[in-house]
Motif scaffolding. Sequence first.
Motif, mmCIF file in Angstrom:
data_model
loop_
_atom_site.group_PDB
_atom_site.id
_atom_site.type_symbol
_atom_site.label_atom_id
_atom_site.label_comp_id
_atom_site.label_asym_id
_atom_site.label_seq_id
_atom_site.Cartn_x
_atom_site.Cartn_y
_atom_site.Cartn_z
ATOM 1 N N ARG A 180 -4.825 11.448 4.703
ATOM 2 C CA ARG A 180 -4.680 12.108 6.008
ATOM 3 C C ARG A 180 -4.739 13.623 5.848
ATOM 4 O O ARG A 180 -5.376 14.318 6.655
ATOM 5 C CB ARG A 180 -3.359 11.697 6.645
ATOM 6 C CG ARG A 180 -3.187 12.227 8.071
ATOM 7 C CD ARG A 180 -1.834 11.854 8.657
ATOM 8 N NE ARG A 180 -1.656 10.414 8.727
ATOM 9 C CZ ARG A 180 -0.859 9.713 7.943
ATOM 10 N NH1 ARG A 180 -0.167 10.331 6.984
ATOM 11 N NH2 ARG A 180 -0.738 8.405 8.080
ATOM 12 N N ILE A 181 -4.114 14.147 4.788
ATOM 13 C CA ILE A 181 -4.138 15.594 4.540
ATOM 14 C C ILE A 181 -5.556 16.063 4.215
ATOM 15 O O ILE A 181 -5.975 17.174 4.607
ATOM 16 C CB ILE A 181 -3.172 15.953 3.389
ATOM 17 C CG1 ILE A 181 -1.724 15.685 3.821
ATOM 18 C CG2 ILE A 181 -3.348 17.394 2.958
ATOM 19 C CD1 ILE A 181 -0.715 15.850 2.717
ATOM 20 N N ASP A 182 -6.309 15.206 3.527
ATOM 21 C CA ASP A 182 -7.697 15.555 3.189
ATOM 22 C C ASP A 182 -8.632 15.468 4.390
ATOM 23 O O ASP A 182 -9.825 15.754 4.254
ATOM 24 C CB ASP A 182 -8.214 14.644 2.077
ATOM 25 C CG ASP A 182 -7.547 14.945 0.741
ATOM 26 O OD1 ASP A 182 -6.998 16.057 0.604
ATOM 27 O OD2 ASP A 182 -7.555 14.067 -0.134
ATOM 28 N N VAL A 237 0.863 -1.187 0.000
ATOM 29 C CA VAL A 237 0.000 0.000 0.000
ATOM 30 C C VAL A 237 0.896 1.233 0.000
ATOM 31 O O VAL A 237 1.664 1.441 0.949
ATOM 32 C CB VAL A 237 -0.928 0.012 1.232
ATOM 33 C CG1 VAL A 237 -1.793 1.267 1.236
ATOM 34 C CG2 VAL A 237 -1.804 -1.239 1.243
ATOM 35 N N PRO A 238 0.831 2.081 -1.040
ATOM 36 C CA PRO A 238 1.714 3.257 -1.102
ATOM 37 C C PRO A 238 1.447 4.220 0.050
ATOM 38 O O PRO A 238 0.297 4.536 0.363
ATOM 39 C CB PRO A 238 1.356 3.892 -2.455
ATOM 40 C CG PRO A 238 0.709 2.803 -3.246
ATOM 41 C CD PRO A 238 -0.006 1.942 -2.240
ATOM 42 N N ASP A 239 2.513 4.675 0.670
ATOM 43 C CA ASP A 239 2.371 5.645 1.756
ATOM 44 C C ASP A 239 1.805 6.964 1.250
ATOM 45 O O ASP A 239 1.158 7.695 2.013
ATOM 46 C CB ASP A 239 3.732 5.887 2.417
ATOM 47 C CG ASP A 239 4.244 4.660 3.161
ATOM 48 O OD1 ASP A 239 3.401 3.845 3.602
ATOM 49 O OD2 ASP A 239 5.478 4.510 3.292
ATOM 50 N N GLN A 240 2.041 7.282 -0.031
ATOM 51 C CA GLN A 240 1.543 8.546 -0.574
ATOM 52 C C GLN A 240 0.016 8.612 -0.519
ATOM 53 O O GLN A 240 -0.563 9.680 -0.253
ATOM 54 C CB GLN A 240 2.018 8.738 -2.019
ATOM 55 C CG GLN A 240 3.526 8.878 -2.168
ATOM 56 C CD GLN A 240 4.224 7.551 -2.271
ATOM 57 O OE1 GLN A 240 3.641 6.512 -1.969
ATOM 58 N NE2 GLN A 240 5.489 7.569 -2.720
ATOM 59 N N LEU A 241 -0.643 7.474 -0.791
ATOM 60 C CA LEU A 241 -2.106 7.468 -0.752
ATOM 61 C C LEU A 241 -2.625 7.703 0.661
ATOM 62 O O LEU A 241 -3.575 8.459 0.876
ATOM 63 C CB LEU A 241 -2.638 6.139 -1.298
ATOM 64 C CG LEU A 241 -2.386 5.861 -2.784
ATOM 65 C CD1 LEU A 241 -2.941 4.491 -3.164
ATOM 66 C CD2 LEU A 241 -3.028 6.944 -3.634
ATOM 67 N N LYS A 242 -1.990 7.055 1.651
ATOM 68 C CA LYS A 242 -2.418 7.254 3.030
ATOM 69 C C LYS A 242 -2.132 8.680 3.502
ATOM 70 O O LYS A 242 -2.942 9.273 4.227
ATOM 71 C CB LYS A 242 -1.731 6.232 3.931
ATOM 72 C CG LYS A 242 -2.172 4.795 3.669
ATOM 73 C CD LYS A 242 -1.573 3.818 4.648
ATOM 74 C CE LYS A 242 -0.115 3.552 4.374
ATOM 75 N NZ LYS A 242 0.426 2.449 5.210
ATOM 76 N N ASP A 243 -0.994 9.228 3.080
ATOM 77 C CA ASP A 243 -0.673 10.604 3.461
ATOM 78 C C ASP A 243 -1.652 11.588 2.827
ATOM 79 O O ASP A 243 -2.076 12.565 3.466
ATOM 80 C CB ASP A 243 0.757 10.946 3.035
ATOM 81 C CG ASP A 243 1.789 10.145 3.810
ATOM 82 O OD1 ASP A 243 1.456 9.669 4.916
ATOM 83 O OD2 ASP A 243 2.925 9.994 3.306
ATOM 84 N N ALA A 244 -2.014 11.328 1.562
ATOM 85 C CA ALA A 244 -2.971 12.209 0.889
ATOM 86 C C ALA A 244 -4.332 12.168 1.576
ATOM 87 O O ALA A 244 -4.990 13.206 1.760
ATOM 88 C CB ALA A 244 -3.108 11.819 -0.583
#
Length: 316
Positions: free
Chosen positions: A216-218, A207-214
């Motif tokens: 979380r930012i949203d 699972v890409p960390d970028q998707l989870k970070d995005a």
Amino acid sequence: MATETDRRWTNVAAVRSRASRWFSDIQEHPFFWILPAALFLGVFLLYPLVEAFRMSVTNMTLLDPTDYSYVWLDTYVRIFESPDFWGMTRVTLIFVTASVVLQLVGGMILAQAIDYGVNRGLHGSIFTRISVLSAWVIPGIVIGIVWKIMLIETRYGVINYIILQLGGDVVSFLSDGQMALLSTIVANTWRGTAFSMIMLYAGLQQVPDQLKDAARIDGASPWQRFRHVTLPLLKPVLFINIVLITIYTINTFDMILALTGGGPGRATEVLALYMYFEAFERFNLGTAGAIAVVMLVVNVFMTMIYIKYLLGEDEF
């Protein structure tokens, strides 16, 4: 004489050259590499499967395997008309459903916890994985014996001793039908959660960390990130995991044999244990083969359902 010798060596060299080209051509063909696996599957999987089908339509016994006759579907009719079979089917359904759900939930919680610890460099992550995996590598017979010792129905049993120290009474873990079934479910969950943890932890690494970070930012909550980001990407791993643990659980008999022996009465006698008793205690190989075929059909049916609802109708 020298000419004759030279001619012979020339012929040998030509034969070797043709053999080398022939062997090279075979190596380039996919069948050359598939053949060993095909032979292994044929000997250890396909032949026993065909033999189980053949035995299921006979009245073969273990006392004299050579003296039998074909009864065709009479064995299946006798099984399906037996009330004991449907009682054991109910026990199997409860045992499999509860074990699969608990193994999935426990495996997911452990995988998330270990992934969290590894990402933050917390100490003890490796020790936790080794501790959980130790339950998976222990043979089922040993697990059944260990849990039977822990569930001794006196004040000297490990679990009952803890309950007494907390102010409770001695619990009949193995002599009461419902408690015995619950005990087998708990023991099997403890045994199988490690496999789910391994599968799901491996899936979490994809699972890409970028998707989870995005997410979380949203402003997505942890539950929303898990449900809408992590879980959809884990769907292929979940499919494989559910199929395998379902098959393993349906075929479980060694742990139950050591823990309860199918008792009290037949409160914990699942279909796999019923098949074992028919083959090696009642010596009815034909009946045991028929039960094995029924279990195979159930496994295939459950796998088809998982494919339909987990991977989508387009991949069914």
